[in-house]
Design a protein around this motif. Sequence first.
Motif, PDB file in Angstrom:
ATOM      1  N   ILE A 280       0.860  -1.176   0.000  1.00  0.00           N
ATOM      2  CA  ILE A 280       0.000   0.000   0.000  1.00  0.00           C
ATOM      3  C   ILE A 280       0.896   1.226   0.000  1.00  0.00           C
ATOM      4  O   ILE A 280       1.854   1.306   0.777  1.00  0.00           O
ATOM      5  CB  ILE A 280      -0.928   0.021   1.231  1.00  0.00           C
ATOM      6  N   ALA A 281       0.623   2.160  -0.882  1.00  0.00           N
ATOM      7  CA  ALA A 281       1.459   3.354  -0.987  1.00  0.00           C
ATOM      8  C   ALA A 281       0.615   4.559  -1.337  1.00  0.00           C
ATOM      9  O   ALA A 281      -0.532   4.431  -1.787  1.00  0.00           O
ATOM     10  CB  ALA A 281       2.540   3.147  -2.043  1.00  0.00           C
ATOM     11  N   SER A 282       1.186   5.742  -1.146  1.00  0.00           N
ATOM     12  CA  SER A 282       0.485   6.963  -1.525  1.00  0.00           C
ATOM     13  C   SER A 282       1.476   7.976  -2.066  1.00  0.00           C
ATOM     14  O   SER A 282       2.666   7.932  -1.754  1.00  0.00           O
ATOM     15  CB  SER A 282      -0.257   7.559  -0.328  1.00  0.00           C
ATOM     16  N   ASP A 283       0.971   8.880  -2.869  1.00  0.00           N
ATOM     17  CA  ASP A 283       1.791   9.957  -3.397  1.00  0.00           C
ATOM     18  C   ASP A 283       0.938  11.216  -3.467  1.00  0.00           C
ATOM     19  O   ASP A 283      -0.248  11.154  -3.820  1.00  0.00           O
ATOM     20  CB  ASP A 283       2.328   9.594  -4.782  1.00  0.00           C
ATOM     21  N   LYS A 284       1.537  12.344  -3.131  1.00  0.00           N
ATOM     22  CA  LYS A 284       0.828  13.616  -3.132  1.00  0.00           C
ATOM     23  C   LYS A 284       1.213  14.424  -4.361  1.00  0.00           C
ATOM     24  O   LYS A 284       1.975  13.972  -5.203  1.00  0.00           O
ATOM     25  CB  LYS A 284       1.147  14.386  -1.853  1.00  0.00           C
ATOM     26  N   GLY A 285       0.667  15.615  -4.454  1.00  0.00           N
ATOM     27  CA  GLY A 285       1.014  16.497  -5.565  1.00  0.00           C
ATOM     28  C   GLY A 285       0.135  16.321  -6.788  1.00  0.00           C
ATOM     29  O   GLY A 285       0.585  16.533  -7.912  1.00  0.00           O
ATOM     30  N   PHE A 286      -1.138  15.957  -6.580  1.00  0.00           N
ATOM     31  CA  PHE A 286      -2.057  15.768  -7.698  1.00  0.00           C
ATOM     32  C   PHE A 286      -3.176  16.814  -7.640  1.00  0.00           C
ATOM     33  O   PHE A 286      -3.482  17.380  -6.592  1.00  0.00           O
ATOM     34  CB  PHE A 286      -2.703  14.381  -7.648  1.00  0.00           C
ATOM     35  N   LEU A 287      -3.792  17.024  -8.776  1.00  0.00           N
ATOM     36  CA  LEU A 287      -5.032  17.792  -8.836  1.00  0.00           C
ATOM     37  C   LEU A 287      -5.953  17.117  -9.843  1.00  0.00           C
ATOM     38  O   LEU A 287      -5.538  16.272 -10.631  1.00  0.00           O
ATOM     39  CB  LEU A 287      -4.783  19.257  -9.213  1.00  0.00           C
ATOM     40  N   SER A 288      -7.212  17.507  -9.804  1.00  0.00           N
ATOM     41  CA  SER A 288      -8.200  16.923 -10.708  1.00  0.00           C
ATOM     42  C   SER A 288      -8.949  18.029 -11.434  1.00  0.00           C
ATOM     43  O   SER A 288      -9.405  18.997 -10.820  1.00  0.00           O
ATOM     44  CB  SER A 288      -9.195  16.066  -9.915  1.00  0.00           C
ATOM     45  N   ILE A 289      -9.020  17.896 -12.757  1.00  0.00           N
ATOM     46  CA  ILE A 289      -9.883  18.786 -13.553  1.00  0.00           C
ATOM     47  C   ILE A 289     -11.212  18.063 -13.731  1.00  0.00           C
ATOM     48  O   ILE A 289     -11.278  17.027 -14.413  1.00  0.00           O
ATOM     49  CB  ILE A 289      -9.252  19.098 -14.922  1.00  0.00           C
TER      50      ILE A 289
END
Length: 454
Positions: free
Chosen positions: A301-310
């Motif tokens: 299980i992992a996570s990563d930040k720094g995203f956005l959604s249009i």
Amino acid sequence: MKVVKFGGSSLASGVQFNKVANIILSDSERKIVVVSAPGKRYSDDIKTTDLLITLAQAIIEDGDGKKALEAVLQRFADIVSDLTLDNTLLTNIDQELGKLMSQYKNDAPRLMDALMASGENQNAKLMAAYLSKRGKEATYVSPEEAGLLVTDDPGNARILPEAYEKLRKLKQKSGILVIPGFFGVSKQGHIVTFPRGGSDITGSIVAAGAEAEVYENFTDVDSVYSVNPQLVNSPKEMKEITYREMRELAYSGFSVFHDEALQPVVTKKIPVCVKNTNHPEAEGTRIVAERSQNGCPVVGIASDKGFLSINITKYLMNKEVGFGRHLLEILEDECISFEHTPSGIDNISIILRDHQLRNGKEERILERIRTELKVEDVQVERDLAMVMVVGEGMCRTVGIASKATEALAEAGVNIKMINQGSSEVSMMFGVDAKHADLAVQSLYYKYFTPVNHI
């Protein structure tokens, strides 16, 4: 024959150099060695690559990099001193850095690439010299000599197909070969770096090209864990994991292995073994084409930040032929890649790395979406994290998704979006970035504590 790669923490000091040399010399099959630049010696230390970036920036901004150059040279001087190597090595480093600064002083992207690559390049020379001092035949091999031909895109090198034929000839050379990671040479003769962390990419390319039996990747952990060990006490160690599983986890934030580094060895089906320089006798983690499931459908299980959604809404979007193509063309025109595209009949979301919407790109994209696609609504949602649950066995196990949603609900984490590919190797959950760690912890305990084990 084994190709073995050592990361920055493994080569941060003379003491670490000695450990690495002992590992190399303990196995005669370790014939080709790929090295990173010296990493951190302690928590507050600065990586050599970062020192080199500072040097490049100083030259670009005011033309004076004297102080920054001294800091770089001191890092190498400490290693030369610790290993009692010939001081001419340090003189050569100084001269070669000076040559690069002079050659590319008016070309900022080339200067940055050339100086950033110097950490690995000079470290490879030091390692070859040290192995020779230990009485072994060892040779520094430059990427150009090795045949690491790459595209001519600064900071984003891609290996050229013809490079593999050249790399195959490395097997014919005698002794131990030491090759710097992180960069190749273009047909135009320029130094071009892979994306940051690219020494893993070099190691994988060399292993595939030289047709190694095994690619060993030495780092500072005993194995790959099922979750970030900073988030969970005594996390489960993964003894074996598939290429696809590792690729998904690396993409999702696992720092042990660069997310672009597997493709070359996947093509040749070369096993990868992740091991610990400071504890080389540990079994490590093997990355292979196929593995036995052993009753555990989820491996990590992992996570990563720094995203956005249009987020786009338009009535009967699903009936409009060419809507998706036109939308992606708008992104393509701005040289933007997308990560995920969850959708409904009247809406679609495009998930991107948020750094891609800078320098006016966001305004241009949103305006084109409104005017050309004639949508009813378009909004940007920021500060998102992608949390990934990964495992080859998930597609054959009932209840995996329900456990995930249950775990997140119990932790009070709101799910913004859910996405799962047709291969069902991973499930992706979009959550607020501030809840990413909590989401990972809740999922880990749901899947990996004995009471909840499927």
